[in-house]
Enzyme design. Sequence first.
Site, PDB file in Angstrom:
ATOM      1  N   LYS A  79       0.858  -1.191   0.000  1.00  0.00           N
ATOM      2  CA  LYS A  79       0.000   0.000   0.000  1.00  0.00           C
ATOM      3  C   LYS A  79       0.892   1.238   0.000  1.00  0.00           C
ATOM      4  CE  LYS A  79      -3.827   1.992   2.737  1.00  0.00           C
ATOM      5  NZ  LYS A  79      -4.690   1.783   3.929  1.00  0.00           N
ATOM      6  N   SER A 154      -9.742   1.587   3.095  1.00  0.00           N
ATOM      7  CA  SER A 154      -8.909   2.373   2.213  1.00  0.00           C
ATOM      8  C   SER A 154      -7.845   1.568   1.478  1.00  0.00           C
ATOM      9  CB  SER A 154      -8.229   3.485   3.019  1.00  0.00           C
ATOM     10  OG  SER A 154      -7.305   2.926   3.948  1.00  0.00           O
ATOM     11  N   SER A 178      -9.749  -0.695   7.388  1.00  0.00           N
ATOM     12  CA  SER A 178      -9.227  -0.622   6.020  1.00  0.00           C
ATOM     13  C   SER A 178      -8.497  -1.845   5.494  1.00  0.00           C
ATOM     14  CB  SER A 178      -8.304   0.578   5.876  1.00  0.00           C
ATOM     15  OG  SER A 178      -9.086   1.722   5.710  1.00  0.00           O
TER      16      SER A 178
END
Length: 516
Positions: A79, A154, A178
């Site tokens: 990420k 997210s 997330s």
Amino acid sequence: MSIVDRPASELRKSLASGELTSVELTQACLDRIVAHDQSIGAFLRVDGERALEQAKSVDKRRAAGEKLGPLAGIPVAVKDVLCDSQAITTCASRMLAEFRPPYDSTVVARLKQADAVLLGRTNMDEFAMGGSTENSAFQPTRNPWDTTRTPGGSSGGSAAAVAARFAPLAIGTDTGGSIRQPAGLCGIVGMKPTYGRVSRYGLVAFASSLDQVGPFATTTEDAALLLEAVAGHDPRDSTSINRPTPAYTESINKPLAGLKLGIVPEHFGAGLDPEVSTAVKSAIEVYKSLGAEVKEVALPHGKYGVAAYYVIAPSEASSNLARYDGVHYGFRADQSSALADLAAERQAFVAAGNAAAADNVDSPLVRMYRSTREAGFGPEVKRRIMLGAYALSAGYYDAYYLKALKVRRLIRRDFDEAFKQVDLIVGPVTAGPAFKLGEMVDDPLAMYLVDLYTVSANLAGIPAISLPCGMTKAGLPIGLQLQGPPLEEDRLLRGARMFEAATDWHTKQPTLAGAK
Ligand code: GLN
């Protein structure tokens, strides 16, 4: 079955036996990304050259008989919120669009030490604020099961990358759900460890008391493998827990004898999609058939979780994001007209006969801060900064921030009580399956409510895992959440593995158009 469809734990064996090279595996992932990521948008940047170089070096060292790390030659997607000294780290924000970290985050350093192949950087909601990956400043990510829907967020890019088999493993972060929410909506395994289990050093901060790094994988064993590689004490993160990391992969196949599972009646109330409810309830039946005892437990303050979270997380964010001022990091708005603007503003006041105001117009420095933050942050980030600044301001602090902290304490106490009676708590991850892109972008409150079942674990600091437990009639995955006491990741993984071993939901994968 193509190489990319195989779990990391199997790929490890094939790599070790020489049946497969890391270059072949990495190339297969890169080919699949080239063929399909245009329609998914999981990656912000793929560094194929670097990945192949790392793969080549692992293959060479393996051939030379060197001792290799636990992820040797396995591609991992990261990420875009964890600093990597060899990659731009944007947090999907214009503010950091060109930011090159001067150092590695501990998680990235550990992946490198584990000899993983770093494939590229995955898309996310800007600064991890959101639940659909639509708040990325650069692109939305689409759900591999239905490209008209979001993968969740997210960490939507990481979840979509693993679901689409672009990478067998990926790293995400979970501040209020997330990792677990996108894992649930994409039909894969995702785990939020205990707060402090994985180092936050070099993780770009959203809400420091809630942020936690964790694994995405297609199986619980793979999640255990990745967690084991990145977890552990780090003196550079003062909140890191100084305890040895258990060998999760060694115990994962040991079923939990006499397992006591807790269910929370409110988790099955109105608002829960009937198909999700049915899938979660049949998962509970599976546990019963495996000998688990199931009983009701109360989490009476859980209903205040979302409210407390959306005070605490924005408060911490407003403080953490103050550093993006156009000086310390990244982006600075064009200042070429600043002096002319200032002169014009002054003149306008003078012409209106207001000399005092003319003396008080904003200085070039304040103009620079304002225009940089105005242009650098997207709307959701600005909303969080304003909410947080409001909750922390004099006169409101006690009513909002302090009150939310008290609720947080009560939520933790509820879990402590519940875990005196049961080993794990089982329930849904989200109230419904993946929603449509655009469906909630104009309704932040509706988007916040998606976090109903996930935020409590962050507020309490406890570990929780999401794993696939069903499909809707329309072919969308449904997730099951297990929550455990602090530091009991081992119990969670074994409990999740018991369900996985008895079912085949984890073997389902999306058919990407034209996939091979
Ligand atoms: N959806 C939640 C939020 O918007 C959680 C985000 C996260 O865990 N990073 O804050």
